[in-house]
Design an enzyme around this catalytic site. Structure first.
Site, short mmCIF file in Angstrom:
data_model
loop_
_atom_site.label_atom_id
_atom_site.label_comp_id
_atom_site.label_asym_id
_atom_site.label_seq_id
_atom_site.Cartn_x
_atom_site.Cartn_y
_atom_site.Cartn_z
N ASP A 1 0.86 -1.19 0.00
CA ASP A 1 0.00 0.00 0.00
C ASP A 1 0.89 1.23 0.00
OD1 ASP A 1 -0.08 1.06 3.13
OD2 ASP A 1 0.08 -1.12 3.00
N GLU B 1 -7.57 4.99 12.45
CA GLU B 1 -6.41 4.82 13.32
C GLU B 1 -6.44 5.69 14.57
OE1 GLU B 1 -2.67 5.08 11.28
OE2 GLU B 1 -3.51 4.34 9.39
#
Length: 300
Positions: free
Chosen positions: A103, A195
């Site tokens: 990613d 997150e």
């Protein structure tokens, strides 16, 4: 610089007391009481024993050493462990998985897609690439449009993710992602990267995340992928409703996934070195076969 002999001479003169020919007499008017008090004050002063100073020094060093290990060495100790399996891209690879991917975002800079394609013939071929598309309600990744087109051009299975901001309206974030990302047949479902909780309560975070997921699912007609660490998910997204989404788990420097529930992708390191990318990159594996991965993609 002072010459050595002059330095010694000056030291000798400084240490030597001056001689006097007269005897110093104690002034008659000088009171004696303060002298006695000063004597008492000096007698009360205590000097710490050398053995006690040594013990305190050792204790301080031990505390700082333990703190340094716990916060700076322990989380990355896996990097220095002997690799029980095979190494690839500069790290010890999870060898039980056949489908690997990366990613990327603007942090990886300019990517040589021709060289990156050569990794398909390596021991750990790269099959899929997730790319950061958006963040919050109005911040787009500058490298996304080009990289998203290049990934399709060079035959990678591609995906796009949104970095969630708890302080921004989730509908605004979802609409921004929808305007930015045009997914087509063969692309992976959209990804929500969660997150941080910010100043939200766990309850409010769950509602906001679910709002984004519902809005995006209604537009693309497929359940989005939820990305977060297993600790964050267990602590803040521990509702069974979130177990219905494909899970992309972030769990670094471990031999295996510790999460007990089902998962689809595992981001196992953030320090991979992949030909074609100058900066360190996240490495991932898919929990299934290449056919399973293709079956997860958009079909219409």
């Amino acid at each position: 610089m002072v010459p050595p002999f002059l330095f010694l001479l000056l030291s000798f003169m400084a240490d030597k007391k001056p001689r006097t020919t007269t005897t110093r007499r104690k002034p008659a008017s000088r009171p004696t009481a303060p002298v006695a008090r000063r004597g008492k004050k000096k007698s009360k002063e205590r000097i710490m024993p050398a053995w006690l100073r040594t013990i305190l020094a050792v204790c301080i060093i031990a505390v700082f050493s333990a703190g340094f290990y716990w916060f700076f060495i322990r989380p990355y100790a896996y990097r220095w462990k002997p690799c029980a399996g095979q190494k690839g891209y500069g790290v010890c690879m999870p060898c039980d998985y056949e489908v690997h991917g990366i990613d990327i975002s603007h942090y990886q800079g300019s990517i040589d897609w021709v060289q990156l394609t050569s990794n398909k013939a390596s021991k750990f071929p790269i099959h899929f690439v997730f790319m950061k598309a958006t963040e919050g309600g109005d911040h787009g990744d500058d490298t996304f449009p080009f990289n998203f087109d290049q990934a399709r051009r060079y035959g990678f299975i591609r995906g796009a993710y949104h970095f969630f901001s708890p302080k921004t309206d989730p509908n605004k974030q979802a609409d921004f992602f929808i305007r930015t990302v045009q997914l087509t047949t063969g692309d992976l479902p959209p990804v929500l990267d969660v997150e941080t909780i910010g100043k939200s309560t766990p309850h409010d975070l769950k509602i906001a995340v679910k709002t984004w997921l519902d809005r995006v699912e209604a537009h693309y007609g497929v359940k989005p992928i939820l990305y977060t660490s297993y600790k964050f998910k267990s602590r803040f997204l521990n509702d069974s409703v979130f177990n219905t989404y494909p899970y992309w788990i972030a769990h670094y420097y471990v031999d295996s996934v510790k999460y007990e529930g089902p998962w689809h992708f595992w981001q196992h390191t953030d320090v991979g070195n992949v030909p074609g990318i100058k900066e360190e990159v996240d490495l991932n594996v898919f929990n299934g076969t290449l056919e399973d991965l293709r079956a997860l993609t958009l079909q219409k």
